[in-house]
Design a protein around this motif. Structure first.
Motif, short mmCIF file in Angstrom:
data_model
loop_
_atom_site.label_atom_id
_atom_site.label_comp_id
_atom_site.label_asym_id
_atom_site.label_seq_id
_atom_site.Cartn_x
_atom_site.Cartn_y
_atom_site.Cartn_z
N GLY A 169 0.80 -1.22 0.00
CA GLY A 169 0.00 0.00 0.00
C GLY A 169 0.83 1.26 0.00
N ASP A 170 0.47 2.19 0.88
CA ASP A 170 1.04 3.52 0.83
C ASP A 170 2.37 3.68 1.57
N GLU A 171 2.79 2.69 2.33
CA GLU A 171 4.07 2.81 3.04
C GLU A 171 4.88 1.54 2.89
N PRO A 172 6.20 1.66 2.96
CA PRO A 172 7.05 0.49 2.79
C PRO A 172 7.12 -0.35 4.06
N ASP A 176 9.44 -4.78 1.16
CA ASP A 176 9.91 -3.87 0.11
C ASP A 176 11.44 -3.81 0.10
N PHE A 177 12.04 -3.77 1.27
CA PHE A 177 13.50 -3.68 1.33
C PHE A 177 14.14 -4.99 0.88
N GLY A 178 13.52 -6.12 1.24
CA GLY A 178 14.04 -7.41 0.81
C GLY A 178 14.01 -7.57 -0.70
N VAL A 179 12.88 -7.23 -1.31
CA VAL A 179 12.76 -7.35 -2.76
C VAL A 179 13.67 -6.32 -3.44
N TYR A 180 13.70 -5.11 -2.91
CA TYR A 180 14.53 -4.07 -3.53
C TYR A 180 15.98 -4.53 -3.66
N HIS A 181 16.52 -5.08 -2.60
CA HIS A 181 17.92 -5.49 -2.63
C HIS A 181 18.20 -6.47 -3.78
N PRO A 198 7.36 -1.15 -16.31
CA PRO A 198 7.57 0.19 -15.75
C PRO A 198 7.22 0.34 -14.28
N THR A 199 6.35 -0.51 -13.75
CA THR A 199 6.01 -0.38 -12.34
C THR A 199 7.18 -0.73 -11.42
N ILE A 200 8.09 -1.59 -11.90
CA ILE A 200 9.22 -1.99 -11.05
C ILE A 200 10.22 -0.86 -10.87
N PRO A 201 10.75 -0.24 -11.94
CA PRO A 201 11.67 0.88 -11.70
C PRO A 201 11.01 2.06 -10.98
N ALA A 202 9.70 2.27 -11.20
CA ALA A 202 9.01 3.34 -10.48
C ALA A 202 8.95 3.04 -9.00
N TRP A 203 8.66 1.78 -8.66
CA TRP A 203 8.65 1.36 -7.25
C TRP A 203 10.05 1.46 -6.64
N ARG A 206 10.81 4.90 -5.67
CA ARG A 206 10.14 5.31 -4.44
C ARG A 206 10.88 4.78 -3.21
N VAL A 207 11.34 3.53 -3.28
CA VAL A 207 12.12 2.99 -2.16
C VAL A 207 13.38 3.83 -1.97
N GLU A 208 14.03 4.17 -3.06
CA GLU A 208 15.28 4.95 -2.99
C GLU A 208 15.07 6.35 -2.44
N ALA A 209 13.83 6.85 -2.49
CA ALA A 209 13.55 8.20 -2.00
C ALA A 209 13.12 8.23 -0.54
N VAL A 210 12.94 7.07 0.08
CA VAL A 210 12.48 7.02 1.47
C VAL A 210 13.53 7.64 2.39
N ASP A 211 13.09 8.50 3.29
CA ASP A 211 14.00 9.14 4.23
C ASP A 211 14.77 8.08 5.03
#
Length: 240
Positions: A169-172, A176-181, A198-203, A206-211
């Motif tokens: 949903g709206d928050e990681p 998300d971190f496991g799949v991202y790696h 395209p949904t994968i690089p967009a996602w 978003r992970v890369e922009a998380v504070d």
């Protein structure tokens, strides 16, 4: 939250009853099975330190692996939590997820999160392809990964993600971190692999922009010499 916006970093250990006084990650100089845990600690605003295997055990890895007090399962990474040892990369991730409140409160959603994380674990063969092997061995394992391992899981991940900002949903969450790696390493091997999804690089963006996560990713060393002489560059001081 809009899909282009940043996600605020969580407060330190908001879901924990007690804050550990010291977290120490012990691993080899590779971007592999400790990475999702590092992203979680950065996201949660936790204070932690890193130690090399040799520094932590005070001996070579071959000897350290036999130290049943500090290396209970005979493998790394391990997380030393105030002197108590957690082994197995997935167990470390789940502990840190609970510590930082990065796991859904609803039991069913938590199980879904864990299932997605386990799909990421199914892709873990990409770790040594990027970090360890070279020459013919590298090329053969890379071929097997892209022809067999990745296709069995990637389409399912695309379907589960759908058009959501993050997998649940709206928050990681920790999934998300496991799949991202794993997909980040995949992208290092084949930069155009997600061009038709395209949904994968967009996602991933978003992970890369998380504070917290952003700052960590921007500061970590690069994977160099993939397939020839793999190494982290620059090598962090604690590995020297």
């Amino acid at each position: 939250m809009s899909s282009g916006g940043s996600v605020p970093k969580r407060q330190k250990c908001e879901a924990a009853e007690a804050m550990p006084s010291q977290l120490t990650m012990v691993y080899f100089p590779v971007r592999a099975r400790a990475e999702a845990s590092r992203m979680l600690m950065a996201y949660g605003g936790l204070d932690w330190k890193e130690q090399s295997v040799k520094s932590y055990f005070g001996m070579s890895w071959g000897e350290g692996a036999m130290n049943e007090e500090k290396c209970v399962l005979g493998q790394v990474p391990i997380l030393d939590v105030d002197g108590k040892i957690i082994g197995q990369s997935g167990s470390i991730v789940r502990y840190l997820a609970r510590l930082t409140g990065c796991v859904p409160a609803d039991p069913l959603a938590a199980a879904e999160c864990d299932a997605i994380f386990e799909v990421a674990q199914d892709l873990a063969s990409v770790n040594p392809i990027v970090n360890v092997y070279s020459g013919e061995k590298h090329e053969q394992l890379k071929k097997d990964y892209f022809e067999t391992t990745l296709p069995r899981r990637l389409g399912k991940l695309v379907r589960i993600l759908g058009d959501k900002p993050f997998f649940l949903g709206d928050e990681p969450y920790y999934c998300d971190f496991g799949v991202y790696h794993q997909l980040d390493l995949t992208r290092l091997l084949e930069p155009e692999i997600f061009k038709d999804m395209p949904t994968i690089p967009a996602w991933m963006a978003r992970v890369e922009a998380v504070d917290g996560v952003k700052e960590y990713l921007d500061s970590r060393p690069a994977c160099t010499g993939i397939g020839t002489n793999p190494a982290l560059s620059p090598l962090p001081e604690f590995y020297k």
